[in-house]
Design a protein around this motif. Structure first.
Motif, PDB file in Angstrom:
ATOM      1  N   HIS A  60       0.851  -1.191   0.000  1.00  0.00           N
ATOM      2  CA  HIS A  60       0.000   0.000   0.000  1.00  0.00           C
ATOM      3  C   HIS A  60       0.889   1.245   0.000  1.00  0.00           C
ATOM      4  CE1 HIS A  60       0.582  -0.211   4.457  1.00  0.00           C
ATOM      5  NE2 HIS A  60       0.509   1.105   4.364  1.00  0.00           N
ATOM      6  N   ARG A  83      -1.080   8.297   0.226  1.00  0.00           N
ATOM      7  CA  ARG A  83      -1.156   9.403  -0.715  1.00  0.00           C
ATOM      8  C   ARG A  83      -0.468  10.670  -0.208  1.00  0.00           C
ATOM      9  NH1 ARG A  83      -5.825  11.759  -1.393  1.00  0.00           N
ATOM     10  NH2 ARG A  83      -5.123  12.671  -3.365  1.00  0.00           N
ATOM     11  N   TRP A 105     -10.295  -0.237 -10.521  1.00  0.00           N
ATOM     12  CA  TRP A 105     -10.175  -0.080  -9.072  1.00  0.00           C
ATOM     13  C   TRP A 105     -11.545   0.159  -8.449  1.00  0.00           C
ATOM     14  CZ3 TRP A 105      -9.704   3.944 -12.417  1.00  0.00           C
ATOM     15  CH2 TRP A 105     -10.383   5.128 -12.099  1.00  0.00           C
ATOM     16  N   ARG A 128      -9.638   3.577   1.291  1.00  0.00           N
ATOM     17  CA  ARG A 128      -8.570   3.093   0.414  1.00  0.00           C
ATOM     18  C   ARG A 128      -9.087   2.835  -0.997  1.00  0.00           C
ATOM     19  NH1 ARG A 128     -10.408  -0.904   3.711  1.00  0.00           N
ATOM     20  NH2 ARG A 128     -10.909  -2.930   2.763  1.00  0.00           N
ATOM     21  N   ILE A 129      -8.191   3.016  -1.933  1.00  0.00           N
ATOM     22  CA  ILE A 129      -8.398   2.569  -3.302  1.00  0.00           C
ATOM     23  C   ILE A 129      -7.789   1.178  -3.419  1.00  0.00           C
ATOM     24  CG2 ILE A 129      -7.613   2.876  -5.674  1.00  0.00           C
ATOM     25  CD1 ILE A 129      -7.934   5.845  -5.339  1.00  0.00           C
ATOM     26  N   ILE A 132      -6.800  -1.646  -6.000  1.00  0.00           N
ATOM     27  CA  ILE A 132      -6.580  -1.944  -7.415  1.00  0.00           C
ATOM     28  C   ILE A 132      -7.131  -3.332  -7.713  1.00  0.00           C
ATOM     29  CG2 ILE A 132      -4.855  -2.317  -9.202  1.00  0.00           C
ATOM     30  CD1 ILE A 132      -3.070  -0.305  -7.757  1.00  0.00           C
ATOM     31  N   TRP A 158      -0.169   4.740 -11.770  1.00  0.00           N
ATOM     32  CA  TRP A 158       0.019   4.883 -10.328  1.00  0.00           C
ATOM     33  C   TRP A 158      -0.128   6.351  -9.912  1.00  0.00           C
ATOM     34  CZ3 TRP A 158       0.096   2.694  -5.745  1.00  0.00           C
ATOM     35  CH2 TRP A 158       0.275   1.312  -5.619  1.00  0.00           C
ATOM     36  N   LEU A 181      -3.800   7.210  -9.764  1.00  0.00           N
ATOM     37  CA  LEU A 181      -4.480   6.659  -8.588  1.00  0.00           C
ATOM     38  C   LEU A 181      -4.142   7.445  -7.326  1.00  0.00           C
ATOM     39  CD1 LEU A 181      -3.933   2.849  -9.284  1.00  0.00           C
ATOM     40  CD2 LEU A 181      -6.082   4.110  -9.521  1.00  0.00           C
ATOM     41  N   ASN A 222      -9.443   9.788  -0.360  1.00  0.00           N
ATOM     42  CA  ASN A 222      -8.991   8.473   0.102  1.00  0.00           C
ATOM     43  C   ASN A 222      -7.606   8.643   0.712  1.00  0.00           C
ATOM     44  OD1 ASN A 222      -6.785   7.042  -1.806  1.00  0.00           O
ATOM     45  ND2 ASN A 222      -8.040   8.454  -3.014  1.00  0.00           N
ATOM     46  N   VAL A 239      -3.540   3.728  -1.429  1.00  0.00           N
ATOM     47  CA  VAL A 239      -3.789   2.889  -2.595  1.00  0.00           C
ATOM     48  C   VAL A 239      -3.203   1.507  -2.289  1.00  0.00           C
ATOM     49  CG1 VAL A 239      -3.392   2.539  -5.059  1.00  0.00           C
ATOM     50  CG2 VAL A 239      -3.721   4.855  -4.159  1.00  0.00           C
ATOM     51  N   TYR A 249      -2.427  -2.439  -3.498  1.00  0.00           N
ATOM     52  CA  TYR A 249      -2.199  -3.306  -4.664  1.00  0.00           C
ATOM     53  C   TYR A 249      -1.683  -4.653  -4.169  1.00  0.00           C
ATOM     54  CZ  TYR A 249      -0.553  -4.756  -9.316  1.00  0.00           C
ATOM     55  OH  TYR A 249      -0.348  -5.424 -10.494  1.00  0.00           O
TER      56      TYR A 249
END
Length: 442
Positions: free
Chosen positions: A167, A170, A255, A267-268, A270, A285, A288, A294, A297, A299
């Motif tokens: 993760h 941001r 996403w 959270r986002i 993916i 990326w 996002l 949020n 991110v 993944y």
């Protein structure tokens, strides 16, 4: 549907068959019972009739072969009257070498044994039968992704690719240290699903060592048409990347946003991130991480040398949540698989392979010239001590793609070499054109 009864015992009967559907697309009784047994093995709720029909159509499209181990003389009223106590399937799936070539693998999936029937040899019977059939069908290598990491080495599988769940926060991630290029635009998931997404994946697959083609049933999920529960998804969004001055799509991402409860991060997540260039990966990326409202991110399929770590304004905004084995490979034909792949350096080595199941046992001479290898099986297979390298078939599978180093296996005591230069040479020969990366589960 014809069932092939094999290896009957007092307690069990092993049957091999192809999934079948009726005129309305519903699975027949034997196929549905096998599917229900798989669901129990993976703690999944029963499929609706609509969901079962959809899944069965995918099994047929993917050319799957089912194995089921059935209890003879089942107790009245027990699930044994219709359900198998063990399940197993295999089907063809291409593995990319990353240079535009691939090898067809015997992909193994849906391996379950009912808890009441464990430690009775069911898994060994199914695996032994399947690998024998794989040899008969001409596969040089078998493959799988595992739900547990301690099951498959005993059958000659080695972990060839590892992956990470990560993760990125941001607040500390942007701006990137170097500017990105190209343009990112949001699109509908339907537009992506209408063909462009599969085209992008095909190009990703061709250039990415370790990539495997996807099952038919994967596409509706990664394109946001269906959720993990098989129901219509309503929360998935999509975006694509185009290079500067071009209409070509060279990457996409799908996403969903998951709202955090009180005190938790929003959270986002993916769903799918597919790219044919590094520029597309970085730009998607960056996009996002630019989405407001949020915190992180997430993944779950990051490659081991993720370039995002170097690109971030603060590398400490990137955290690894989990790392585990992903793609496992089992060599069935040493010469065929070593002659299939490309090589990065010339050289010659003698490799002694041990295999408790006998499929790959032998001593082989690998000669590489101008990126291609030729393999000769030596007459004196017993001369392991005189070989440059000696290893188990599971460790040969681990080395195949190039993400696992022979030098590392030698340090772990799993690869034996009289001359320490031998594993160094093999490492140079096996170096892949890019970092192996698998984003396909099966």
């Amino acid at each position: 549907m014809a069932l092939i009864n094999d290896e009957s015992t007092d307690r069990y009967d092993l049957r091999e068959f192809r999934p079948q559907t009726d005129d309305q697309g519903a699975p027949d009784a034997t196929t549905r019972a096998w599917m229900d047994a798989v669901g129990v093995g993976f703690h999944e709720p029963p499929e609706s009739d609509e969901g079962a029909a959809r899944m069965a159509s995918h099994f047929v499209a993917d050319q799957e072969t089912f194995l089921g181990v059935y209890v003879n003389r089942p107790v009245a009223g027990s699930v044994d009257e219709t359900w198998p106590a063990g399940t197993f399937t295999w089907f063809p799936k291409d593995l990319s070498w990353g240079d535009g070539t691939a090898i067809r693998t015997q992909a193994v999936s849906a391996v379950t044994v009912r808890p009441t029937e464990r430690r009775r040899g069911i898994l060994r019977r199914m695996m032994t039968r399947a690998l024998e059939r794989g040899v008969e069908e001409g596969y040089a290598v078998a493959s799988l992704t595992a739900s547990e990491g301690t099951i498959y080495r005993r059958f000659g599988f080695g972990c060839a690719i590892r992956e990470r769940a990560v993760h990125v926060r941001r607040a500390r991630a942007l701006p990137f240290l170097a500017p990105t290029t190209g343009t990112v635009v949001m699109v509908t998931t339907q537009w992506l699903a209408d063909g462009i997404g599969q085209d992008v994946f095909a190009r990703f697959h061709a250039r990415t060592p370790g990539s495997m083609v996807r099952n038919t049933g994967t596409w509706p999920i990664v394109f946001g048409e269906l959720g993990p529960d098989g129901q219509k998804a309503k929360d998935v969004r999509a975006a694509v990347h185009r290079p500067d001055d071009s209409d070509e799509v060279d990457g996409y991402v799908t996403w969903r946003v998951v709202e955090g409860r009180t005190g938790e991060d929003t959270r986002i997540e993916i769903v799918d991130l597919v790219y044919t260039t590094d520029a597309a990966y970085l730009s998607l990326w960056e996009f996002l991480l630019s989405i407001d409202l949020n915190d992180v991110v997430v993944y779950k399929r990051s490659r081991m040398d993720d370039p995002i770590v170097a690109a971030l304004a603060d590398a400490r905004s990137y955290d690894v949540d989990h790392e585990e084995d992903h793609v496992w490979l089992r060599v069935l034909d040493v010469a065929a698989v070593l002659q299939s792949r490309p090589y990065a350096a010339d050289g010659s080595l003698t490799i002694a392979v041990t295999d408790s199941l006998g499929h790959a046992s032998g001593t082989y001479r690998l000669d590489v010239r101008e990126a291609r290898g030729t393999v000769t099986r030596l007459a004196s297979d017993a001369d392991v001590a005189g070989s440059d390298i000696a290893l188990d078939v599971a460790d040969l599978g681990a080395l195949l793609i190039g993400s696992v180093s022979p030098v590392t296996l030698a340090a772990a005591g799993l690869l034996r070499a009289m001359d320490p230069a031998a594993p160094v040479l093999l490492r140079a020969m096996l170096t892949p054109p890019r970092t192996p990366h698998g984003i396909t589960y099966f």
